[in-house]
Design a protein around this motif. Sequence first.
Motif, PDB file in Angstrom:
ATOM      1  N   HIS A  15      -4.319  18.527  62.943  1.00 30.07           N
ATOM      2  CA  HIS A  15      -5.061  18.130  64.203  1.00 30.07           C
ATOM      3  C   HIS A  15      -5.920  17.182  64.463  1.00 30.07           C
ATOM      4  O   HIS A  15      -7.150  17.868  64.027  1.00 30.07           O
ATOM      5  N   ALA A  48      -9.916  33.869  74.436  1.00 28.90           N
ATOM      6  CA  ALA A  48      -8.946  34.623  75.418  1.00 28.90           C
ATOM      7  C   ALA A  48      -7.844  33.783  74.897  1.00 28.90           C
ATOM      8  O   ALA A  48      -6.952  33.724  74.656  1.00 28.90           O
ATOM      9  N   LEU A  49      -7.928  32.709  76.136  1.00 28.96           N
ATOM     10  CA  LEU A  49      -7.650  31.984  76.792  1.00 28.96           C
ATOM     11  C   LEU A  49      -6.766  30.613  76.216  1.00 28.96           C
ATOM     12  O   LEU A  49      -5.717  30.889  75.512  1.00 28.96           O
ATOM     13  N   ARG A  50      -6.860  30.519  74.456  1.00 21.55           N
ATOM     14  CA  ARG A  50      -6.844  29.824  73.579  1.00 21.55           C
ATOM     15  C   ARG A  50      -6.000  30.249  72.696  1.00 21.55           C
ATOM     16  O   ARG A  50      -5.138  30.039  72.138  1.00 21.55           O
ATOM     17  N   TRP A  60     -13.889  22.416  71.827  1.00 19.61           N
ATOM     18  CA  TRP A  60     -13.329  22.397  70.863  1.00 19.61           C
ATOM     19  C   TRP A  60     -12.837  23.122  70.256  1.00 19.61           C
ATOM     20  O   TRP A  60     -11.674  23.544  69.481  1.00 19.61           O
ATOM     21  N   GLU A 105      -3.539  29.700  65.177  1.00 24.27           N
ATOM     22  CA  GLU A 105      -2.138  29.616  65.317  1.00 24.27           C
ATOM     23  C   GLU A 105      -1.732  30.611  64.135  1.00 24.27           C
ATOM     24  O   GLU A 105      -0.991  31.653  64.103  1.00 24.27           O
ATOM     25  N   TRP A 110     -10.297  24.682  71.140  1.00 21.90           N
ATOM     26  CA  TRP A 110      -8.639  24.558  70.900  1.00 21.90           C
ATOM     27  C   TRP A 110      -8.384  23.378  70.152  1.00 21.90           C
ATOM     28  O   TRP A 110      -6.479  23.367  69.771  1.00 21.90           O
ATOM     29  N   ASP A 111      -8.726  22.233  69.484  1.00 24.33           N
ATOM     30  CA  ASP A 111      -8.803  21.567  68.384  1.00 24.33           C
ATOM     31  C   ASP A 111      -8.434  22.420  66.866  1.00 24.33           C
ATOM     32  O   ASP A 111      -8.094  21.795  65.917  1.00 24.33           O
ATOM     33  N   VAL A 112      -8.671  23.563  66.994  1.00 21.74           N
ATOM     34  CA  VAL A 112      -8.810  24.479  66.220  1.00 21.74           C
ATOM     35  C   VAL A 112      -7.162  25.010  65.385  1.00 21.74           C
ATOM     36  O   VAL A 112      -7.333  25.799  66.831  1.00 21.74           O
ATOM     37  N   ASP A 113      -6.923  25.363  64.042  1.00 25.03           N
ATOM     38  CA  ASP A 113      -5.726  25.595  64.436  1.00 25.03           C
ATOM     39  C   ASP A 113      -5.758  27.085  64.034  1.00 25.03           C
ATOM     40  O   ASP A 113      -5.495  27.940  62.809  1.00 25.03           O
ATOM     41  N   ARG A 173      -0.894  39.370  74.826  1.00 24.64           N
ATOM     42  CA  ARG A 173      -1.665  40.519  75.276  1.00 24.64           C
ATOM     43  C   ARG A 173      -2.275  41.610  74.331  1.00 24.64           C
ATOM     44  O   ARG A 173      -3.408  41.799  74.845  1.00 24.64           O
ATOM     45  N   TYR A 227      -2.432  31.144  75.156  1.00 22.14           N
ATOM     46  CA  TYR A 227      -1.835  30.475  74.769  1.00 22.14           C
ATOM     47  C   TYR A 227      -1.265  29.961  73.678  1.00 22.14           C
ATOM     48  O   TYR A 227      -0.677  28.840  73.391  1.00 22.14           O
ATOM     49  N   GLY A 228      -2.109  30.160  73.067  1.00 23.02           N
ATOM     50  CA  GLY A 228      -1.626  30.463  71.388  1.00 23.02           C
ATOM     51  C   GLY A 228      -0.297  30.829  70.677  1.00 23.02           C
ATOM     52  O   GLY A 228      -0.153  30.873  69.223  1.00 23.02           O
ATOM     53  N   GLY A 229      -0.047  32.012  71.255  1.00 23.96           N
ATOM     54  CA  GLY A 229       1.257  32.252  71.314  1.00 23.96           C
ATOM     55  C   GLY A 229       0.954  34.343  70.299  1.00 23.96           C
ATOM     56  O   GLY A 229       1.836  35.257  70.108  1.00 23.96           O
TER      57      GLY A 229
END
Lengths: 253, 458
Positions: B199, B390-392, B363, B370, B365-368, B400, B395-397
Motif C-alpha cells: 500500500h 490506539a485509533l490506528r 504515516w 493488520e 496509517w500507511d503501515v500494514d 478493544r 480502526y484496523g480491527g
Amino acid sequence: MIIRVGHLYPEYLNIYADRGNIAVFLHRAASRGHELRVEPITLGTRLEPGAHDLLYVGGGQDREQTMIAPDLAARAGALREAVEAGAALLAVCGGYQLLGRGYRGRDGSWLEGAGVFPLETLAGETRMIGDVLLESTLEEAPGRSIAGFENHAGRTVLDPGCETLGRVVAGFGNDGGSGYEGCRVGRALGTYLHGPLLPRNPWLADLVLSWALAHATGAGPQPLTPLSDELEQEAHAVSSARARERGGRPVRS
Amino acid sequence: MSVRLAAETAAATAVARLSRFAGRGGGTTLPGKLVWMLDPGAVDALARRLPGGGVLVSATNGKTTTTAMASAILSPTRRLAWNNSGANLASGVASTLLLARDAELGLLEVDEFAVPEVIRRTRPRIVCLGNLFRDQLDRYGELEHIAERWRAAVEHLADTTMTVVNADDPLVAVLAEGREAVLRFGVDDPTQGRDGLQHASDSKYCVRCGHPYRYDAVYVGHLGAYRCPSCGHARPSLDIAAREIESQGLEGVAFTLTAPGASARVRLALPGLYNVYNALAAASLCLALGVSLDRIVSGLERFRAAFGRFERFAAGDRTVLLLLIKNPAGANEALRTLQEGDVPPVVVVALNDRIADGRDVSWIWDVDFEPLLARATRIVATGERAAELALRFTYGGLARERLEILPRLESALDRGLALTPPGAELVVLPTYTAMLELRATATARGFTRPYWEQARAS
C-alpha cells in the motif's frame, strides 16, 4: 443501506495516510448497520452520473498530482454535477487544490483544476507545516473543534463570500494569513488537514456520512446514532494541545 | 594542521569530554556543533587529513546498519573515522572527523537532507546511495525533493568518485546513469518476490516517462526488478547481487553474494530481506575499496545489530527485542520479519512525535499493522501519541479488550514484561526518540550498556 464511495486516484493520491480516512468511514458506517462500497476511480475510468454517494480525493506528491491533473480536470463537469445533485465529497490537501480552479506554479505555470471549489492556489516560497486547530464554521456544527496536521507550499485563496471549514485557532490554514481553513460548497468539503483528518475528528466523519446517506436515500440528512468515541476524544485532545503548543510556526529542516 | 584548526580541535575535544562528563550522552554532536558554528570550512580541512579519503553512505532506510556492517568488515585492518552513534548531520560528521585523530578512512553515515552539504565539504571517494522511501514528510518534504537534491549533488562529484547505487530503486539507480565509476547492487531471486507493491508504495512510475512500471519481482516496498512497458526503462544489470536467499525467521538470513568473478555464501545474524540489501550495500562499498570477498563475508557474518535497530537484551527470565520503526516502508519490513518468526504474544508499539520521530504521525496509517493485529494476543500502545496508535489499531480491527494504552514508556515496558510469560520474548517497536528512552530505561535497570561504551568496545 449501501453507501457508494468513489475514491479518486487511490494509487496516485495517498501521501498523507488517506486510507485512514476511508477506514474511518467504513467502520463508522458499519457500526450503524450501513455498508460502504468503495470503488477506485482512476485514469480512464468512467465516472457514471449519480453512481456515488460520496467522493473522496486524497493528497499526492507534486509528480503524481501532475500525472492525474489533466484526467481530473476533464471530469470537471461530472464532479460539479455530482455535488450539485447532493453527493458528499471530501478532498484533502493536494485533492483540495486540484478541485479548485487551478494551481499557479512559481514559474508562472497554470495547472487546470476541476473547479468544484471557487478558489485558486498559488505556489509559495516556503512550506506551511505543522499541527493545526480549527473552530468549525460549518452551519451544522458551529464552533466545534477540528484538529489535524498541514504540510503545503500552496496558498489557497477563496473567492469572496465562500463558506469555509473553520476559523484557524492555531496553525496556518488556507494561506497563512486569512485566518480561515478549507472550503465548503453544498456537501463538498475541501481542506489541508490530514493526520489523517477523520480518526481524531469523528463528528466530522459522521457529518459527511450523514450527507452521503441523505444522497443514498433521497431524504434529508439524519443525525447518526452516537458512538462512544472515547479514544477519538483522547487523540483529539493530544492533537489540539500540540497545535496550541507548536502549530503555525516554521519547522527547521 | 593549521594553527586555527588545531585550536578549534583542542577546544572541541575538550567540549566532548565535558559533555560526556556531564552525562549528556556520548558527547557525539556538541563538539561538531561548536566547530560548525566557529568555522564550517574546518570540516573540509578535517576531511582532507584522512589519508584514505572518505566513504559516504545515505538512504532513507538502513544507512546506520549498512555503515555498521561496513565497519565490521573494515575495522580489523583500517582505522576508521566512523560516526557510529547516529549523529549523521553535518555537525555529527564534523565531530567524528575531529575526534578520530589518527583515522585513515572516513566512514560517514549521512542524513538524506545533509548529503549535498557533506559531499561538498568532504569530497568523498565513494558515495553509496541505498534507497528513497517516503519518510517524515514534515521534515524532509516530498521524495522527489530529496531525489532532486541528490541528483544535483551527484552531478558535482569528481569523475573519479565511485558511486555505489541500489539498482532495484529506480529513483536511486537513475542517479548513476552516465557516470563512469559505478557499482550497482540488487537482489536477484524471484522466489523472494512479494505478492505485489505494498500500500502507498513510492516511485512506482517510470522515472523517464511516468508510465507505471511492471515488476518481475517486488522485494521491499518499491525495490525490485522493474521494467517500463511504455518506454523500456528497466533495472540496470547488477554488478553485485544476492541470490538463493533463505530466511531463518528472526534468527537471520542466508544468501549467495555474487560479485564480478566470485561468489560466496553469507549467513547474516540479522533477519529480513531489508538486511540483505544493507549487506549488499556494505559489501559493494567494501569491494569498491578493494577489500577481498573473504574479508567481506567474515565481516558480515561477525556483525550483530546496529544501535536500537534490532537489539535483544535479557530482562530477568524474559527477553526484550527492540525493532526500530520510523516510516511505512521500514515498519512494514520489521512487521514482515516478525511474521516470518512466531508472532510474539505481546507487542509494545511506541509512538513519539518529536522532530527526530517526525511531528506528523499520519504515516502510521500507511503501515500494514493488520496481520499483527490479527495474531498478537495483546498490544500495548505507548508514547506521546499513544492515543493515535490506539485509533490506528482499533480502526484496523483490533478488539478493544486486546489493546492497552499506557502513554508512559516505562510503564508500557513494565506492563509488556508482566504480560509476557517467563522464557518468552517481548517485542517492542519504538520510533526513534522512544527507542532512545526505552534503551535508557533498560540501561538504568542493568539490561544493557550505554551505546557509546558499546561502540568503543566493538
